[in-house]
Design a protein around this motif. Sequence first.
Motif, PDB file in Angstrom:
ATOM      1  N   THR A  53       0.811  -1.215   0.000  1.00 16.67           N
ATOM      2  CA  THR A  53       0.000   0.000   0.000  1.00 16.67           C
ATOM      3  C   THR A  53       0.847   1.269   0.000  1.00 16.67           C
ATOM      4  OG1 THR A  53      -0.164  -0.104   2.422  1.00 16.67           O
ATOM      5  CG2 THR A  53      -1.960  -1.073   1.157  1.00 16.67           C
ATOM      6  N   MET A  54       1.968   1.250   0.732  1.00 12.79           N
ATOM      7  CA  MET A  54       2.731   2.489   0.915  1.00 12.79           C
ATOM      8  C   MET A  54       3.821   2.702  -0.131  1.00 12.79           C
ATOM      9  SD  MET A  54       3.038   2.810   5.095  1.00 12.79           S
ATOM     10  CE  MET A  54       4.023   1.338   5.307  1.00 12.79           C
ATOM     11  N   TRP A  55       4.298   1.615  -0.773  1.00 14.75           N
ATOM     12  CA  TRP A  55       5.377   1.808  -1.754  1.00 14.75           C
ATOM     13  C   TRP A  55       5.002   1.295  -3.145  1.00 14.75           C
ATOM     14  CZ3 TRP A  55       8.637  -0.253  -5.323  1.00 14.75           C
ATOM     15  CH2 TRP A  55       9.745   0.512  -5.677  1.00 14.75           C
ATOM     16  N   LEU A  56       4.518   0.080  -3.235  1.00 14.37           N
ATOM     17  CA  LEU A  56       4.305  -0.518  -4.554  1.00 14.37           C
ATOM     18  C   LEU A  56       3.114   0.064  -5.297  1.00 14.37           C
ATOM     19  CD1 LEU A  56       4.993  -2.595  -6.707  1.00 14.37           C
ATOM     20  CD2 LEU A  56       3.713  -4.302  -5.390  1.00 14.37           C
ATOM     21  N   ALA A  57       1.937   0.071  -4.664  1.00 16.58           N
ATOM     22  CA  ALA A  57       0.717   0.507  -5.356  1.00 16.58           C
ATOM     23  C   ALA A  57       0.840   1.902  -5.970  1.00 16.58           C
ATOM     24  CB  ALA A  57      -0.479   0.440  -4.405  1.00 16.58           C
ATOM     25  N   PRO A  58       1.422   2.902  -5.284  1.00 17.30           N
ATOM     26  CA  PRO A  58       1.522   4.235  -5.892  1.00 17.30           C
ATOM     27  C   PRO A  58       2.386   4.280  -7.142  1.00 17.30           C
ATOM     28  CG  PRO A  58       1.807   4.372  -3.513  1.00 17.30           C
ATOM     29  CD  PRO A  58       1.857   2.912  -3.877  1.00 17.30           C
ATOM     30  N   TYR A  92       1.030  -1.583   8.894  1.00 15.99           N
ATOM     31  CA  TYR A  92       1.765  -0.322   8.841  1.00 15.99           C
ATOM     32  C   TYR A  92       0.999   0.782   8.127  1.00 15.99           C
ATOM     33  CZ  TYR A  92       5.767  -2.905  10.599  1.00 15.99           C
ATOM     34  OH  TYR A  92       6.595  -3.653  11.378  1.00 15.99           O
ATOM     35  N   PHE A  93       0.130   0.428   7.201  1.00 16.51           N
ATOM     36  CA  PHE A  93      -0.663   1.456   6.541  1.00 16.51           C
ATOM     37  C   PHE A  93      -1.558   2.163   7.558  1.00 16.51           C
ATOM     38  CE2 PHE A  93      -4.463   2.909   4.188  1.00 16.51           C
ATOM     39  CZ  PHE A  93      -3.845   3.807   3.333  1.00 16.51           C
ATOM     40  N   LEU A 103       0.590   4.498   9.546  1.00 19.28           N
ATOM     41  CA  LEU A 103       0.886   5.699   8.759  1.00 19.28           C
ATOM     42  C   LEU A 103      -0.264   6.700   8.828  1.00 19.28           C
ATOM     43  CD1 LEU A 103       2.575   7.308   6.699  1.00 19.28           C
ATOM     44  CD2 LEU A 103       1.459   5.968   4.892  1.00 19.28           C
ATOM     45  N   GLN A 104      -1.491   6.227   8.669  1.00 18.94           N
ATOM     46  CA  GLN A 104      -2.641   7.129   8.683  1.00 18.94           C
ATOM     47  C   GLN A 104      -2.809   7.804  10.041  1.00 18.94           C
ATOM     48  OE1 GLN A 104      -4.287   7.936   5.836  1.00 18.94           O
ATOM     49  NE2 GLN A 104      -2.641   6.673   5.010  1.00 18.94           N
ATOM     50  N   THR A 105      -2.580   7.065  11.114  1.00 17.82           N
ATOM     51  CA  THR A 105      -2.723   7.672  12.441  1.00 17.82           C
ATOM     52  C   THR A 105      -1.627   8.699  12.686  1.00 17.82           C
ATOM     53  OG1 THR A 105      -1.441   5.896  13.505  1.00 17.82           O
ATOM     54  CG2 THR A 105      -3.834   5.613  13.386  1.00 17.82           C
ATOM     55  N   TYR A 141      11.419   3.933   4.424  1.00 16.80           N
ATOM     56  CA  TYR A 141      11.206   4.416   3.063  1.00 16.80           C
ATOM     57  C   TYR A 141       9.993   5.340   2.941  1.00 16.80           C
ATOM     58  CZ  TYR A 141       7.948   0.428   2.917  1.00 16.80           C
ATOM     59  OH  TYR A 141       6.943  -0.468   3.187  1.00 16.80           O
ATOM     60  N   VAL A 142       9.070   5.299   3.919  1.00 14.21           N
ATOM     61  CA  VAL A 142       7.868   6.135   3.806  1.00 14.21           C
ATOM     62  C   VAL A 142       8.209   7.618   3.866  1.00 14.21           C
ATOM     63  CG1 VAL A 142       6.368   4.365   4.792  1.00 14.21           C
ATOM     64  CG2 VAL A 142       7.354   6.105   6.277  1.00 14.21           C
ATOM     65  N   ALA A 143       9.343   7.972   4.472  1.00 10.14           N
ATOM     66  CA  ALA A 143       9.707   9.386   4.614  1.00 10.14           C
ATOM     67  C   ALA A 143       9.901  10.061   3.263  1.00 10.14           C
ATOM     68  CB  ALA A 143      10.978   9.519   5.455  1.00 10.14           C
TER      69      ALA A 143
END
Length: 310
Positions: free
Chosen positions: A103-108, A222-223, A226-228, A241-243
């Motif tokens: 959700t946080m790296w691949l899908a986008p 983790y998704f 991230l939202q919280t 890597y989310v940064a």
Amino acid sequence: MDWDKLRIFHAVADAGSLTHAGEALHLSQSAVSRQIRALEESLNVTLFHRHARGLILTEQGELLFDATKSMRKRLDAATARIRDSSDAIYGELRVTTTTGFGTMWLAPRLGRLYERYPNLKIDLILEERVLDLPMREADVAIRMKEPSQADLIRRRLMDVVMKFYASTDYIEFHGVPKTRDELAQHRIITQSPSSRQVSAGLTWLQPFLLAEFESRLTVNNYFGILQTVLNGLGIGSLPHYVAADFPQLVNVLPREMSKSIPVYLAYPEELRQSKRVAAFRDFIIEEINTFKRRHPDIMDIQPEPAAGFL
């Protein structure tokens, strides 16, 4: 044994209903029922228990369903290899990875893959369970550990560490903790200890989970963390890597991080010549390399041993 009857049996067992199987096969319910009855007579067994809510496989039916599932996977693999004999990149590709990475790296980033190969049909399977690639539960996997099966082709893509992040809004209102003791005065957001996660992340978090925090929130992926964090609920543990994709995140206590977690791409040996798999593999490697070049400060990870709470 009649292959057509086996195909119909598999559809009924998979759907649990004569009606739904008939719809999938474009046959009438009575035609499906006749084929199942004929198969049971030829084998001299009962394959289904019939009741008001649908059909339940008997012990003999379970054995036959296991066999037809294996046959179906083999046929799918053969069909894929036959289709891959052409130069065009098209058809279905089943990709599995964790919910967080997916959700946080691949899908986008998948939009760029579709720009190159508009006829590709990707079935993205996001779950923590490790799917069996040789049994064709998926074609390609991106996993947070090196695959143990010998009949898989694998490639190490990058390393990930877990760090603490807060939103800029949260920091502006609550300030930045400078030490572990100060961190304990904030709400910490982590993955649930009971949920599936990599051991390096859980080991790193153990001292924090055992410490006395004024407030705590646990989420099972983790998704959700991230939202919280983005919504200012507290300071969360997230893959580093989310940064890069969320500049409103601030790394809190930069020296605190987990041990490195290797990220591997893997696929079955029998798909070595698959053009769809090769296209996806090359795309992912290119995206990873571009990501590393654009964010050298984020991807340069040098974990240090973490001291325990005093």
